[in-house]
Design an enzyme around this catalytic site. Structure first.
Site, PDB file in Angstrom:
ATOM      1  N   GLN A   9       0.837  -1.191   0.000  1.00  0.00           N
ATOM      2  CA  GLN A   9       0.000   0.000   0.000  1.00  0.00           C
ATOM      3  C   GLN A   9       0.874   1.243   0.000  1.00  0.00           C
ATOM      4  O   GLN A   9       1.809   1.368   0.784  1.00  0.00           O
ATOM      5  CB  GLN A   9      -0.906  -0.003   1.236  1.00  0.00           C
ATOM      6  CG  GLN A   9      -1.929   1.118   1.260  1.00  0.00           C
ATOM      7  CD  GLN A   9      -2.838   1.020   2.471  1.00  0.00           C
ATOM      8  OE1 GLN A   9      -2.718   0.086   3.276  1.00  0.00           O
ATOM      9  NE2 GLN A   9      -3.725   1.973   2.621  1.00  0.00           N
ATOM     10  N   ASP A  21      -9.629  -8.773   3.183  1.00  0.00           N
ATOM     11  CA  ASP A  21     -10.906  -9.484   3.108  1.00  0.00           C
ATOM     12  C   ASP A  21     -11.122 -10.042   1.701  1.00  0.00           C
ATOM     13  O   ASP A  21     -11.509 -11.202   1.533  1.00  0.00           O
ATOM     14  CB  ASP A  21     -12.048  -8.547   3.499  1.00  0.00           C
ATOM     15  CG  ASP A  21     -11.856  -7.944   4.872  1.00  0.00           C
ATOM     16  OD1 ASP A  21     -11.827  -8.709   5.855  1.00  0.00           O
ATOM     17  OD2 ASP A  21     -11.700  -6.714   4.972  1.00  0.00           O
ATOM     18  N   HIS A  54     -11.330  -4.695   7.048  1.00  0.00           N
ATOM     19  CA  HIS A  54     -10.058  -4.163   7.533  1.00  0.00           C
ATOM     20  C   HIS A  54      -9.725  -2.981   6.630  1.00  0.00           C
ATOM     21  O   HIS A  54      -9.029  -3.102   5.625  1.00  0.00           O
ATOM     22  CB  HIS A  54      -8.957  -5.220   7.461  1.00  0.00           C
ATOM     23  CG  HIS A  54      -7.587  -4.702   7.798  1.00  0.00           C
ATOM     24  ND1 HIS A  54      -7.306  -4.053   8.978  1.00  0.00           N
ATOM     25  CD2 HIS A  54      -6.428  -4.714   7.097  1.00  0.00           C
ATOM     26  CE1 HIS A  54      -6.025  -3.704   8.999  1.00  0.00           C
ATOM     27  NE2 HIS A  54      -5.472  -4.091   7.851  1.00  0.00           N
TER      28      HIS A  54
END
Length: 318
Positions: free
Chosen positions: A81, A122, A174
């Protein structure tokens, strides 16, 4: 017990280091595409092992064939990320990477419990389930286990108590739509505001929205300052590995495929689960207020929509 870590980026290496401290693990292997880099990482750790007082774990590295015979697989591969990027922005790239990797891993391991650390966790948990055909309890995403730990940290710091005295649950995605179940939050068994009142002898309240925002913004704050997060999620994975090895039946907020609990089906989302030697099993449903239920439903809609977009039937990797 053999554990394989898949991916040698910041998260994968943090997880590898976390697991090296566990004497219960007989064999620990690091796998990925860049075999030369993988072997260099393992050699570096092997040098460090000589200097450790106790070091009984056999370590090795290589390509995906090293996952053969692993009881637990930690999946930490994929693009990291970037600052300003949400976990959902990572979706398309990391779904593609995940399908490619498990297309290879399926040749060597279809039985081990998989713990997903890669984001958006997820969605990736559902994609790995789609690619491998594992039963839901053997396919676990770290999910909001780390978010819950962050909430406990903030509450324990604010109220000057040990995190072990805090019971808290962050559920859902999340990511940006996660929700705190304040009605179930307890400090030494008491509702938060009651604990504050009894301690301060005055009525006071937690600014719930502000604190929930701090939890959701924790990762972004770290990423902006140092470029990535790794240690927290690695510790979350280590906690799961310990629970599986020792069959502790500890309740943790982790991401698993839903099959009717909370009225949800067909996607992975974080809810309280019992973690034991067989994997993670959805615990008794956690009561929520109407406002909390709406927030949880909204979070589920975010993940369900993303899962519907990327997970299709008939995937030829299965």
């Amino acid at each position: 017990m053999k554990v394989a870590v898949i991916g040698n980026g910041n998260v994968g290496m943090a997880a590898f280091g976390e697991l090296l401290r566990m004497p219960e693990i007989r064999e620990l292997t690091l796998t990925g595409r860049n075999v030369a880099r993988i072997q260099a990482e393992v050699d570096d750790y092997a040098d460090a092992q000589v200097l450790h007082t106790v070091s009984g774990v056999k370590i090795s590295g290589g390509s995906y064939e090293k996952t053969e015979g692993a009881d637990i697989l930690l999946y930490a591969a994929g693009a990291a990320q970037k600052p300003g990027q949400t976990r959902l922005d990572l979706a398309a790239e990391n779904v593609c990477i995940t399908r490619q990797i498990f297309g290879e891993i399926n040749r060597y391991n279809r039985d081990g419990i998989v713990i997903c650390l890669s984001n958006p966790v997820d969605l990736i948990t559902s994609v790995v389930s789609e690619c491998t055909g594992r039963s839901p309890e053997r396919m676990i995403g770290t999910g909001t286990l780390l978010d819950t730990a962050r909430l406990k940290k903030y509450l324990s710091n604010l109220l000057d108590v040990s995190p072990s005295s805090v019971t808290a649950y962050v559920l859902g995605e999340h990511g940006d739509s996660s929700c705190v179940i304040w009605s179930a939050t307890r400090i030494s068994g008491q509702p938060v505001d009651d604990f504050i009142s009894s301690t301060l002898k005055d009525r006071a309240h937690i600014r719930q929205q502000a604190m929930a925002g701090m939890v959701r913004g924790s990762a972004g704050k770290i990423i902006r300052a140092k470029g990535s997060t790794a240690y927290g999620v690695a510790a979350a994975a280590g906690r799961l590995v310990q629970a599986i090895i020792h069959d502790t039946r500890e309740v943790m907020t982790v991401s698993v495929r839903q099959e009717g609990a909370y009225g949800k089906n067909g996607f992975s989302i974080s809810v309280p689960c019992v973690v034991d030697g067989r994997g993670a099993h959805v615990a008794a449903e956690l009561p929520m207020s109407e406002e909390e239920k709406r927030a949880f439903d909204a979070s589920c809609e975010v993940v369900a929509g993303l899962t519907e977009k990327f997970c299709r039937e008939g995937n030829d990797l299965t």
